[in-house]
Design a protein around this motif. Structure first.
Motif, PDB file in Angstrom:
ATOM      1  N   HIS A   1      -9.073   1.229  -8.055  1.00  0.00           N
ATOM      2  CA  HIS A   1      -9.676   1.474  -6.696  1.00  0.00           C
ATOM      3  C   HIS A   1     -10.944   1.385  -6.454  1.00  0.00           C
ATOM      4  CE1 HIS A   1      -6.054   4.219  -7.778  1.00  0.00           C
ATOM      5  NE2 HIS A   1      -5.631   4.003  -6.562  1.00  0.00           N
TER       6      HIS A   1
ATOM      7  N   ALA B   1      -3.847  -1.355  -6.261  1.00  0.00           N
ATOM      8  CA  ALA B   1      -3.070  -0.033  -7.045  1.00  0.00           C
ATOM      9  C   ALA B   1      -1.771  -0.531  -6.953  1.00  0.00           C
ATOM     10  CB  ALA B   1      -3.485   1.026  -6.281  1.00  0.00           C
TER      11      ALA B   1
ATOM     12  N   TYR C   1       0.814  -1.217  -0.016  1.00  0.00           N
ATOM     13  CA  TYR C   1       0.052   0.025   0.053  1.00  0.00           C
ATOM     14  C   TYR C   1       0.853   1.239   0.173  1.00  0.00           C
ATOM     15  CZ  TYR C   1      -4.481  -2.105   0.731  1.00  0.00           C
ATOM     16  OH  TYR C   1      -5.611  -3.097   0.439  1.00  0.00           O
TER      17      TYR C   1
ATOM     18  N   SER D   1       2.498   2.370  -5.668  1.00  0.00           N
ATOM     19  CA  SER D   1       1.126   2.181  -6.074  1.00  0.00           C
ATOM     20  C   SER D   1       1.251   2.835  -7.426  1.00  0.00           C
ATOM     21  CB  SER D   1       0.496   2.882  -5.009  1.00  0.00           C
ATOM     22  OG  SER D   1       0.492   2.274  -3.716  1.00  0.00           O
TER      23      SER D   1
ATOM     24  N   SER E   1      -2.722  -4.680  -2.141  1.00  0.00           N
ATOM     25  CA  SER E   1      -3.345  -3.201  -2.734  1.00  0.00           C
ATOM     26  C   SER E   1      -3.512  -3.512  -4.285  1.00  0.00           C
ATOM     27  CB  SER E   1      -2.592  -2.051  -2.548  1.00  0.00           C
ATOM     28  OG  SER E   1      -2.993  -1.107  -3.352  1.00  0.00           O
TER      29      SER E   1
END
Length: 302
Positions: free
Chosen positions: A96, A106, A65, A70, A104
């Motif tokens: 997202h 992303a 994260y 990202s 994550s």
């Protein structure tokens, strides 16, 4: 008997008391202190390993994260009719999605590129294909390259027309102001035509036939699919042609020219209701005022 003599013949022997024999239970063993220490050590090592493993998992999730790893920007290329910001916002919504995942979505190493490519083509019928990539392994910018479909013909129903690509895939509504060929039928009668394929596998042959008619001087704006085998082509001369899929376009046009030049139809073009080219060299036609079609050979007479 002397009073100093003791007679032991009538005395019972004194029994000796014996020690009770300890009873050993089957399967019961005495655990040594060394073994108990080893067992405690194993438990401690297992607990420490589990704790360390949990910490590593938490650290991996935390690192995924981090902004350094990202996606920070999305670039769209290849767009023509679809606004760039529409595609960018769509891709950003996939990355997202509002959920807290272990890793994550992303993250530049695990972002769902395959999902983006699949869903772009599924949710945007105008997009024929999409490719998602990054310029280098540690880039924070995702590049979305799309290829839009090109319209080669129109599929129309009543007063509404839609664009079709070269494979017959219907992908968007059209204002019907272009001079492209217009086709009817050949899709499911109910439901939205966008996303369906017109006369699967036959559009190229239909357009080749229409082109051949135009080169021979016959104006035809399009065609209408009547069944899985047959279609009709309305000519500007005022009558339709009936033909079948898979027939050779130049041969059909040649048969039409020969029949129109034949003695049976010479000078009677205004009376023709239709010409049927589905039976090879045997061509059928129907004239106004007749109740049944008439056949004529398209083979030139000597």
């Amino acid at each position: 008997m002397s009073s100093n003599v003791v007679d032991l013949r009538n005395k019972k022997p004194v029994k000796k008391q014996s020690r009770p024999i300890p009873i050993q239970r089957v399967g019961e063993r005495r655990v040594s202190p060394i073994r108990m220490r080893r067992r405690r050590n194993r438990l401690v090592i297992t607990a420490a390993s589990f704790f360390l493993f949990t910490c590593v998992l938490a650290l991996v999730s935390y690192v995924s994260y981090m902004p350094r790893f990202s996606v920070q920007a999305i670039t769209v290329t290849g767009e023509k009719s679809i606004p760039e910001d529409v595609v960018r916002n769509y891709v950003d919504a996939i990355i997202h999605d509002g959920s807290r995942h272990y890793l994550s979505r992303a993250n530049i190493f695990v972002y769902p590129s395959a999902v983006i490519e699949r869903d772009l083509s599924k949710d945007f019928p105008r997009i024929a294909s999409a490719s998602v990539s990054r310029s280098d392994p540690f880039s924070n910018t995702v590049v979305v390259s799309i290829t839009e479909r090109e319209s080669v013909a129109l599929w129309c129903s009543q007063n509404t027309c839609y664009d079709m690509d070269k494979g017959g895939f219907i992908f968007s509504q059209d204002d019907a102001t272009s001079s492209m060929y217009r086709f009817q039928g050949g899709v499911e009668s109910s439901g939205e035509p966008i996303g369906q394929t017109f006369a699967s596998g036959h559009l190229a042959g239909l357009m080749a036939f229409l082109d051949a008619l135009g080169q021979a001087g016959f104006t035809a704006p399009g065609a209408s699919v009547e069944s899985e085998q047959d279609f009709t082509v309305p000519l500007a001369m005022g009558f339709p042609l009936k033909a079948s899929f898979g027939s050779d376009a130049p041969t059909l046009v040649g048969n039409l020219k020969l029949v129109l030049q034949s003695e049976a139809l010479a000078g009677k073009q205004g009376e023709i209701q239709y010409i049927d080219l589905r039976f090879g060299n045997r061509v059928y036609y129907k004239l106004t005022g007749t109740t049944a079609p008439t056949s004529a050979s398209s083979t030139p007479s000597r």
